[in-house]
Motif scaffolding. Structure first.
Motif, PDB file in Angstrom:
ATOM      1  N   ASP A 135       3.207   9.310  -3.716  1.00  0.00           N
ATOM      2  CA  ASP A 135       4.594   9.861  -4.142  1.00  0.00           C
ATOM      3  C   ASP A 135       4.290  11.084  -4.808  1.00  0.00           C
ATOM      4  OD1 ASP A 135       7.010  10.553  -4.937  1.00  0.00           O
ATOM      5  OD2 ASP A 135       7.095   8.363  -6.081  1.00  0.00           O
ATOM      6  N   LYS A 136       4.994  12.074  -4.035  1.00  0.00           N
ATOM      7  CA  LYS A 136       4.798  13.608  -4.394  1.00  0.00           C
ATOM      8  C   LYS A 136       5.140  13.936  -5.794  1.00  0.00           C
ATOM      9  CE  LYS A 136       5.895  18.215  -2.932  1.00  0.00           C
ATOM     10  NZ  LYS A 136       6.523  19.111  -1.773  1.00  0.00           N
ATOM     11  N   SER A 137       6.255  13.166  -6.027  1.00  0.00           N
ATOM     12  CA  SER A 137       6.849  13.428  -7.599  1.00  0.00           C
ATOM     13  C   SER A 137       5.885  12.841  -8.721  1.00  0.00           C
ATOM     14  CB  SER A 137       8.145  12.874  -7.726  1.00  0.00           C
ATOM     15  OG  SER A 137       8.041  11.397  -7.461  1.00  0.00           O
ATOM     16  N   LEU A 138       4.916  12.026  -8.377  1.00  0.00           N
ATOM     17  CA  LEU A 138       4.114  11.385  -9.320  1.00  0.00           C
ATOM     18  C   LEU A 138       2.684  12.024  -9.238  1.00  0.00           C
ATOM     19  CD1 LEU A 138       4.776   7.497  -9.197  1.00  0.00           C
ATOM     20  CD2 LEU A 138       5.687   9.101 -10.755  1.00  0.00           C
ATOM     21  N   LEU A 139       2.304  12.678  -8.011  1.00  0.00           N
ATOM     22  CA  LEU A 139       1.069  13.225  -8.006  1.00  0.00           C
ATOM     23  C   LEU A 139       1.295  14.613  -7.666  1.00  0.00           C
ATOM     24  CD1 LEU A 139      -0.259  10.311  -5.720  1.00  0.00           C
ATOM     25  CD2 LEU A 139      -0.739  10.592  -8.345  1.00  0.00           C
ATOM     26  N   TRP A 140       0.584  15.052  -6.651  1.00  0.00           N
ATOM     27  CA  TRP A 140       0.529  16.711  -6.150  1.00  0.00           C
ATOM     28  C   TRP A 140       0.516  16.473  -4.578  1.00  0.00           C
ATOM     29  CZ3 TRP A 140      -4.186  17.095  -3.986  1.00  0.00           C
ATOM     30  CH2 TRP A 140      -5.062  16.354  -4.222  1.00  0.00           C
ATOM     31  N   THR A 149      -3.364   9.414  -1.953  1.00  0.00           N
ATOM     32  CA  THR A 149      -3.068   7.951  -2.418  1.00  0.00           C
ATOM     33  C   THR A 149      -3.739   7.873  -3.635  1.00  0.00           C
ATOM     34  OG1 THR A 149      -2.646   7.367  -0.070  1.00  0.00           O
ATOM     35  CG2 THR A 149      -3.248   5.420  -1.972  1.00  0.00           C
ATOM     36  N   ALA A 150      -3.021   7.458  -4.626  1.00  0.00           N
ATOM     37  CA  ALA A 150      -3.916   7.137  -6.137  1.00  0.00           C
ATOM     38  C   ALA A 150      -3.430   5.986  -6.712  1.00  0.00           C
ATOM     39  CB  ALA A 150      -3.837   8.114  -6.758  1.00  0.00           C
ATOM     40  N   LEU A 151      -4.161   5.577  -7.813  1.00  0.00           N
ATOM     41  CA  LEU A 151      -3.649   4.442  -8.529  1.00  0.00           C
ATOM     42  C   LEU A 151      -2.755   5.070  -9.736  1.00  0.00           C
ATOM     43  CD1 LEU A 151      -7.001   2.499  -9.283  1.00  0.00           C
ATOM     44  CD2 LEU A 151      -4.945   1.670  -7.856  1.00  0.00           C
TER      45      LEU A 151
END
Length: 101
Positions: A35-40, A57-59
């Motif tokens: 999710d771009k809004s949560l990550l980058w 993709t991340a935790l």
């Protein structure tokens, strides 16, 4: 009666100075997100996929913490909140280094 009062006050003061942590972990959730809004994201600037964005993709961890102590935790600025660093144990670090490189 007076001795009981002083004994009670002494026990109360000792319990108030205990080394118990003042924060309690109430809930913890972890999700695998893309999710771009949560990550980058990284924009591709050349080649066939020029103009596309790569989103990792991340935790993503969410913790709910309750202040069980008498002292205020954090800063008065709500935007900053509480900053805390979580580090994995040595075994997880070594396995990650071995797997990822």
């Amino acid at each position: 009666m007076r001795k009981c009062f002083f004994l009670f006050m002494a026990l109360f003061s000792l319990s108030a100075c205990s080394s118990q942590p003042s924060l309690e972990l109430v809930d913890a959730n972890v999700d695998i997100v893309k999710d771009k809004s949560l990550l980058w994201s990284i924009g591709i600037t050349e080649g066939e996929r020029k103009g596309e964005e790569l989103i990792p993709t991340a935790l993503f961890y969410e913790f709910t913490i309750k202040n069980t102590g008498h002292k205020t935790v954090g800063t008065p600025e709500v935007e900053k909140g509480i900053e805390h660093k979580i580090e994995p144990k040595e075994k997880l670090k070594s396995v990650s280094d071995y797997v990822i490189g």
